[in-house]
Design a protein around this motif. Structure first.
Motif, PDB file in Angstrom:
ATOM      1  N   PRO A  20      -5.614 -35.575  -7.197  1.00  0.00           N
ATOM      2  CA  PRO A  20      -4.635 -36.332  -7.978  1.00  0.00           C
ATOM      3  C   PRO A  20      -4.924 -37.826  -8.083  1.00  0.00           C
ATOM      4  N   ASP A  21      -5.691 -38.392  -7.143  1.00  0.00           N
ATOM      5  CA  ASP A  21      -5.943 -39.835  -7.183  1.00  0.00           C
ATOM      6  C   ASP A  21      -7.216 -40.174  -6.407  1.00  0.00           C
ATOM      7  N   MET A  22      -7.679 -41.410  -6.574  1.00  0.00           N
ATOM      8  CA  MET A  22      -8.936 -41.838  -5.972  1.00  0.00           C
ATOM      9  C   MET A  22      -8.864 -41.853  -4.448  1.00  0.00           C
ATOM     10  N   GLU A  23      -7.733 -42.203  -3.890  1.00  0.00           N
ATOM     11  CA  GLU A  23      -7.596 -42.231  -2.427  1.00  0.00           C
ATOM     12  C   GLU A  23      -7.828 -40.839  -1.831  1.00  0.00           C
ATOM     13  N   ALA A  24      -7.180 -39.831  -2.385  1.00  0.00           N
ATOM     14  CA  ALA A  24      -7.358 -38.456  -1.904  1.00  0.00           C
ATOM     15  C   ALA A  24      -8.786 -37.984  -2.140  1.00  0.00           C
ATOM     16  N   ALA A  25      -9.363 -38.360  -3.282  1.00  0.00           N
ATOM     17  CA  ALA A  25     -10.733 -37.948  -3.618  1.00  0.00           C
ATOM     18  C   ALA A  25     -11.742 -38.552  -2.642  1.00  0.00           C
ATOM     19  N   LYS A  26     -11.605 -39.848  -2.357  1.00  0.00           N
ATOM     20  CA  LYS A  26     -12.526 -40.505  -1.422  1.00  0.00           C
ATOM     21  C   LYS A  26     -12.403 -39.918  -0.020  1.00  0.00           C
ATOM     22  N   SER A  27     -11.191 -39.623   0.389  1.00  0.00           N
ATOM     23  CA  SER A  27     -10.964 -39.059   1.717  1.00  0.00           C
ATOM     24  C   SER A  27     -11.651 -37.699   1.858  1.00  0.00           C
ATOM     25  N   LEU A  28     -11.474 -36.827   0.859  1.00  0.00           N
ATOM     26  CA  LEU A  28     -12.094 -35.514   0.905  1.00  0.00           C
ATOM     27  C   LEU A  28     -13.617 -35.635   0.804  1.00  0.00           C
ATOM     28  N   ALA A  29     -14.105 -36.488  -0.072  1.00  0.00           N
ATOM     29  CA  ALA A  29     -15.551 -36.680  -0.242  1.00  0.00           C
ATOM     30  C   ALA A  29     -16.195 -37.151   1.055  1.00  0.00           C
ATOM     31  N   GLN A  42     -20.018 -36.893  -5.827  1.00  0.00           N
ATOM     32  CA  GLN A  42     -19.760 -37.862  -6.886  1.00  0.00           C
ATOM     33  C   GLN A  42     -18.302 -37.757  -7.295  1.00  0.00           C
ATOM     34  N   LEU A  43     -17.660 -38.909  -7.480  1.00  0.00           N
ATOM     35  CA  LEU A  43     -16.259 -38.979  -7.869  1.00  0.00           C
ATOM     36  C   LEU A  43     -16.175 -39.480  -9.304  1.00  0.00           C
ATOM     37  N   ILE A  44     -15.589 -38.682 -10.176  1.00  0.00           N
ATOM     38  CA  ILE A  44     -15.512 -39.013 -11.588  1.00  0.00           C
ATOM     39  C   ILE A  44     -14.044 -39.254 -11.921  1.00  0.00           C
ATOM     40  N   ASP A  45     -13.689 -40.524 -12.089  1.00  0.00           N
ATOM     41  CA  ASP A  45     -12.301 -40.899 -12.357  1.00  0.00           C
ATOM     42  C   ASP A  45     -12.016 -40.805 -13.856  1.00  0.00           C
ATOM     43  N   GLU A  59       0.339 -32.276 -18.030  1.00  0.00           N
ATOM     44  CA  GLU A  59      -0.777 -33.183 -18.287  1.00  0.00           C
ATOM     45  C   GLU A  59      -0.860 -34.145 -17.115  1.00  0.00           C
ATOM     46  N   GLU A  60      -2.048 -34.243 -16.525  1.00  0.00           N
ATOM     47  CA  GLU A  60      -2.223 -35.092 -15.348  1.00  0.00           C
ATOM     48  C   GLU A  60      -3.535 -35.864 -15.422  1.00  0.00           C
ATOM     49  N   HIS A  61      -3.524 -37.048 -14.834  1.00  0.00           N
ATOM     50  CA  HIS A  61      -4.737 -37.826 -14.589  1.00  0.00           C
ATOM     51  C   HIS A  61      -5.303 -37.331 -13.267  1.00  0.00           C
ATOM     52  N   GLU A  62      -6.598 -37.032 -13.213  1.00  0.00           N
ATOM     53  CA  GLU A  62      -7.203 -36.532 -11.985  1.00  0.00           C
ATOM     54  C   GLU A  62      -8.569 -37.173 -11.753  1.00  0.00           C
ATOM     55  N   VAL A  63      -9.069 -36.989 -10.552  1.00  0.00           N
ATOM     56  CA  VAL A  63     -10.420 -37.399 -10.172  1.00  0.00           C
ATOM     57  C   VAL A  63     -11.203 -36.122  -9.893  1.00  0.00           C
ATOM     58  N   LEU A  64     -12.325 -35.951 -10.582  1.00  0.00           N
ATOM     59  CA  LEU A  64     -13.156 -34.768 -10.413  1.00  0.00           C
ATOM     60  C   LEU A  64     -14.238 -35.045  -9.377  1.00  0.00           C
ATOM     61  N   LEU A  65     -14.385 -34.138  -8.420  1.00  0.00           N
ATOM     62  CA  LEU A  65     -15.442 -34.254  -7.422  1.00  0.00           C
ATOM     63  C   LEU A  65     -16.562 -33.276  -7.750  1.00  0.00           C
ATOM     64  N   SER A  66     -17.793 -33.756  -7.701  1.00  0.00           N
ATOM     65  CA  SER A  66     -18.993 -32.952  -7.884  1.00  0.00           C
ATOM     66  C   SER A  66     -19.735 -32.995  -6.549  1.00  0.00           C
ATOM     67  N   VAL A  67     -19.684 -31.876  -5.826  1.00  0.00           N
ATOM     68  CA  VAL A  67     -20.162 -31.807  -4.445  1.00  0.00           C
ATOM     69  C   VAL A  67     -21.523 -31.116  -4.414  1.00  0.00           C
ATOM     70  N   LYS A  68     -22.549 -31.778  -3.877  1.00  0.00           N
ATOM     71  CA  LYS A  68     -23.889 -31.191  -3.789  1.00  0.00           C
ATOM     72  C   LYS A  68     -24.071 -30.587  -2.403  1.00  0.00           C
ATOM     73  N   THR A  69     -24.344 -29.277  -2.370  1.00  0.00           N
ATOM     74  CA  THR A  69     -24.473 -28.560  -1.109  1.00  0.00           C
ATOM     75  C   THR A  69     -25.417 -27.371  -1.312  1.00  0.00           C
ATOM     76  N   THR A  70     -25.402 -26.436  -0.362  1.00  0.00           N
ATOM     77  CA  THR A  70     -26.228 -25.233  -0.477  1.00  0.00           C
ATOM     78  C   THR A  70     -25.355 -23.989  -0.384  1.00  0.00           C
ATOM     79  N   GLY A  71     -25.930 -22.867  -0.807  1.00  0.00           N
ATOM     80  CA  GLY A  71     -25.208 -21.603  -0.787  1.00  0.00           C
ATOM     81  C   GLY A  71     -24.739 -21.200   0.595  1.00  0.00           C
ATOM     82  N   THR A  72     -25.472 -21.595   1.629  1.00  0.00           N
ATOM     83  CA  THR A  72     -25.078 -21.237   2.992  1.00  0.00           C
ATOM     84  C   THR A  72     -23.783 -21.926   3.417  1.00  0.00           C
ATOM     85  N   LYS A  73     -23.388 -22.976   2.716  1.00  0.00           N
ATOM     86  CA  LYS A  73     -22.174 -23.724   3.060  1.00  0.00           C
ATOM     87  C   LYS A  73     -20.954 -23.306   2.232  1.00  0.00           C
TER      88      LYS A  73
END
Length: 113
Positions: A20-29, A42-45, A59-73
């Protein structure tokens, strides 16, 4: 046949979730990278989402996270997002690119293992 790092049982995954917002996105990232579940997030506001929830169009404003990882995770990361996400039903989607630079794939592998 030569070893090709991009064809690997621990395939590269890109996991998407929105917050929902940059603060929550940064914390999770930060938590995903610090715990070595992700090599990079990557955080896309500025994402505007339109969706139906409880039979209402929202309708909501959101921050999209693009998380780079592997299938084992995958299981670990999807559970972590569910456990630490503010939404009742978070978006958690994963895609595996067919092609990527071998050195980048090796870096992601090294960071999460």
């Amino acid at each position: 046949m030569p070893h090709n790092p991009s064809v690997n049982p621990s395939k590269l995954l890109i996991v998407f979730t929105s917050l929902p917002d940059m603060e929550a996105a940064k914390s999770l990232a930060r938590a995903l990278v610090e715990s070595r579940m992700a090599a990079c997030v990557q955080l896309i506001d500025g994402v505007q989402s339109v969706y139906r929830w409880d039979d209402k169009v929202c309708e909501e404003h959101e921050v999209l996270l693009s998380v780079k990882t592997t299938g084992t995770k995958w299981l670990e990361i999807s559970q972590f997002i569910q456990d630490h996400h503010p939404y009742d039903l978070p978006e958690i989607l994963a895609f595996s690119p067919e092609q990527y630079a071998a050195q980048y794939g090796e870096w992601v592998q090294a960071e999460v293992n």
